[in-house]
Write a protein that holds these residues in place. Structure first.
Motif, PDB file in Angstrom:
ATOM      1  N   UNK A  67       0.747  -1.194  -0.099  1.00 35.44           N
ATOM      2  CA  UNK A  67       0.017   0.076   0.035  1.00 35.44           C
ATOM      3  C   UNK A  67       0.935   1.364  -0.073  1.00 35.44           C
ATOM      4  N   UNK A  68       1.901   1.210   0.783  1.00 40.87           N
ATOM      5  CA  UNK A  68       2.697   2.521   0.809  1.00 40.87           C
ATOM      6  C   UNK A  68       3.349   2.432  -0.700  1.00 40.87           C
ATOM      7  N   UNK A  69       3.991   1.452  -1.352  1.00 41.50           N
ATOM      8  CA  UNK A  69       4.352   1.804  -2.792  1.00 41.50           C
ATOM      9  C   UNK A  69       3.224   2.323  -3.637  1.00 41.50           C
ATOM     10  N   UNK A  70       2.000   1.831  -3.528  1.00 40.75           N
ATOM     11  CA  UNK A  70       0.775   2.241  -4.320  1.00 40.75           C
ATOM     12  C   UNK A  70       0.479   3.701  -3.915  1.00 40.75           C
ATOM     13  N   UNK A  71       0.569   4.145  -2.673  1.00 42.48           N
ATOM     14  CA  UNK A  71       0.224   5.677  -2.428  1.00 42.48           C
ATOM     15  C   UNK A  71       1.110   6.526  -3.171  1.00 42.48           C
ATOM     16  N   UNK A  85      12.546  -2.829  -3.389  1.00 41.75           N
ATOM     17  CA  UNK A  85      13.643  -2.653  -2.168  1.00 41.75           C
ATOM     18  C   UNK A  85      13.997  -1.095  -1.820  1.00 41.75           C
ATOM     19  N   UNK A  86      14.294  -0.459  -2.979  1.00 44.73           N
ATOM     20  CA  UNK A  86      14.853   0.741  -2.747  1.00 44.73           C
ATOM     21  C   UNK A  86      13.888   1.864  -1.796  1.00 44.73           C
ATOM     22  N   UNK A  90      13.905   3.274   1.665  1.00 51.85           N
ATOM     23  CA  UNK A  90      13.975   4.715   2.189  1.00 51.85           C
ATOM     24  C   UNK A  90      12.917   5.252   3.099  1.00 51.85           C
ATOM     25  N   UNK A  91      11.379   4.761   2.773  1.00 56.80           N
ATOM     26  CA  UNK A  91      10.450   5.094   3.769  1.00 56.80           C
ATOM     27  C   UNK A  91      10.887   4.590   5.065  1.00 56.80           C
ATOM     28  N   UNK A  92      11.224   3.426   5.191  1.00 57.13           N
ATOM     29  CA  UNK A  92      11.807   2.825   6.653  1.00 57.13           C
ATOM     30  C   UNK A  92      12.797   3.604   7.367  1.00 57.13           C
ATOM     31  N   UNK A 105       4.979  12.956   3.348  1.00 53.55           N
ATOM     32  CA  UNK A 105       3.972  12.950   4.517  1.00 53.55           C
ATOM     33  C   UNK A 105       4.739  12.031   5.622  1.00 53.55           C
ATOM     34  N   UNK A 106       4.756  12.368   6.976  1.00 47.93           N
ATOM     35  CA  UNK A 106       5.316  11.248   7.861  1.00 47.93           C
ATOM     36  C   UNK A 106       4.475  10.140   7.912  1.00 47.93           C
ATOM     37  N   UNK A 107       4.599   9.153   7.313  1.00 48.47           N
ATOM     38  CA  UNK A 107       3.808   7.886   7.354  1.00 48.47           C
ATOM     39  C   UNK A 107       4.469   6.485   7.147  1.00 48.47           C
ATOM     40  N   UNK A 108       4.005   5.621   7.885  1.00 49.00           N
ATOM     41  CA  UNK A 108       4.641   4.242   7.573  1.00 49.00           C
ATOM     42  C   UNK A 108       3.864   3.056   7.932  1.00 49.00           C
ATOM     43  N   UNK A 109       4.160   1.860   7.842  1.00 50.55           N
ATOM     44  CA  UNK A 109       3.198   0.832   8.106  1.00 50.55           C
ATOM     45  C   UNK A 109       2.611   0.780   9.676  1.00 50.55           C
TER      46      UNK A 109
END
Length: 480
Positions: A67-71, A85-86, A90-92, A105-109
């Protein structure tokens, strides 16, 4: 649009079509809507709610990261494994998501809201995306359902989508919803099942485009196997499941005695060994290789789902290397086998999509592995010279002996029992095709009756056996 062969065989990433590919696709659609509506620049907050099976097994299926990738605007059929992977790294590392590739946006799993005990009325795989402005005002919100095989449906548009589907089918030269209708077309036209499917596909593509597209699908399946054979160690996720395909391949090369041209081996050499007495081991190997790659989050072809992605490649490999006469076939003949196999398998896949479901979260694994085994049996019977009645019989036999199959992956991971289950179902498909070809096509139970039975069995099946990790092996086997 009417369901076609390229809907049933689409390129994506593992480990699940309904829990990875579908959610990524839904999130990408939502991101595109933010761009199109002009509110993207105003977005200050994001909320993602996951319901039912998506919430219950999302961590094991990679739902949240997909979902993060889709967003961020990535689509499953286009993103490459290196990009996956990249971007996730980066998000993590930063804790920042690039919404639609433009707004940080500050957002994660950890920020996603999981509601495993809440099942929305339309489907157990529900998800809601909501963005708000600086004052907390809702700028845009949408709910989607991932209904199997990477297909998504938006809440409130189910009837419209069904109506559009029905209207588009009217434009097909030989429309069918049931096996009875498909066989009637064959009787009236004298065409085979793959031919009927080809006629319908030509309503939206040229024959050259169809052929090229299907050969590309097969090449991605082959690449998936080749990539898997180079990997070693254990699969990700914590179960410590050892990859078996590379070792099995090396053993097969040593124990097989006949050398012939084929797919590149693990050393990149253009050679492969296909001793006929090891046909079962080869089928097992291909199925395991594809599903180990799927479990790694690699690039696979949904066939018709990710959890069942190894069955059709394994049976098609059997058709190309072990079916009578194929040892003397040229490349043109082999290409024809690939095209006809996938068209016939696709025709049967349409029947399951139209009359029942290919979603493990909706009808259990009979809808995934069972459907794929049935499709593969039809494809094999077709390219081995079966009549339409024999092809339909092959598909029926394969599903009849997958009825009641539960979806209970340990740890919510598409590993145990999923990987081995693909190999077993591939063997069932081959046996079903051979049984049908030794008959004359007449049989007591029709494919339509089996499909309806599968649908009703899935409806009656307890939810704990439908991809919720609440029953079966998922609770009776200790994960560590």
């Amino acid at each position: 649009m009417a369901v076609g062969v390229f809907d049933l065989f689409s390129i994506g990433i593992g480990p699940s079509s309904s829990h990875t590919v579908g959610p990524m696709r839904a999130a990408a659609v939502f991101a595109e809507e933010l761009k199109a509506s002009g509110v993207l620049a105003e977005v200050a907050g994001l909320r993602v709610d996951l319901y039912g099976s998506l919430a219950a097994t999302g961590h094991g299926h990679g739902t949240m990261t997909a979902i993060l990738l889709g967003l961020e605007g990535f689509h499953p059929e286009l993103i490459l494994p290196d990009e996956v992977e990249a971007r996730l790294a980066a998000i993590a590392e930063t804790g920042v998501l690039q919404l639609a590739g433009a707004v940080a946006l500050p957002y994660g799993v950890k920020d996603m809201v999981l509601r495993p005990l809440t099942v929305l009325p339309r489907h157990t795989n529900g998800m809601t995306f909501t963005v708000t402005g600086a004052e907390g005002t809702v700028l845009h919100s949408a709910t989607f359902f991932s209904v199997g095989g990477g297909f998504i449906v938006r809440e409130g548009e189910e009837d419209a989508a069904q109506q559009e589907l029905e209207e588009s089918k009217k434009e097909l030269p030989l429309p069918f919803r049931t096996a009875a209708e498909l066989l009637e077309h064959c009787r009236e036209t004298g065409l085979g099942i793959s031919d009927v499917m080809l006629v319908n596909e030509k309503a939206s593509r040229t024959e050259e485009e169809i052929r090229a597209g299907l050969l590309h699908i097969w090449s991605v399946m082959e690449d998936c196997v080749a990539t898997s054979l180079k990997r070693e160690g254990v699969l990700p996720g914590g179960l410590k499941v050892r990859r078996r395909a590379p070792d099995w391949y090396e053993r097969l090369k040593k124990e097989s005695s006949r050398l012939e041209p084929g797919t590149p081996d693990s050393d990149g050499q253009d050679q492969d060994f296909h001793d006929p007495k090891y046909w079962q081991e080869w089928v097992n190997l291909i199925a395991l290789a594809v599903n180990e790659e799927n479990a790694s989050g690699g690039r696979v072809v949904t066939a018709p789902t990710n959890g069942a992605a190894g069955i059709i490649p394994a049976v098609l490999f059997y058709a190309l290397h072990f079916a009578p006469g194929m040892d003397q076939a040229g490349q043109q003949d082999r290409d024809d086998v690939v095209v006809r196999f996938l068209l016939a398998a696709g025709a049967v896949g349409v029947l399951y999509k139209e009359q029942a479901s290919i979603s493990g979260a909706e009808v259990g694994c009979q809808g995934e592995v069972g459907s794929a085994s049935s499709m593969a049996a039809a494809g094999l019977a077709e390219v081995m010279g079966g009549s339409p009645a024999q092809v339909e019989n092959a598909a029926e036999i394969a599903m009849e002996h997958n009825l009641g199959l539960t979806c209970d992956p340990i740890g919510g991971l598409v590993q145990v029992p999923c990987i081995e289950r693909n190999a077993i179902a591939a063997a069932k498909a081959i046996n079903a095709a051979k049984m049908a070809l030794w008959g004359d096509g007449t049989h007591r139970v029709s494919l339509d009756e089996v499909i309806i039975t599968m649908r009703e069995t899935g409806k009656d099946m307890s939810s704990k056996y439908k991809e919720t990790a609440m029953g079966g092996l998922a609770v009776n086997v200790v994960e560590c």
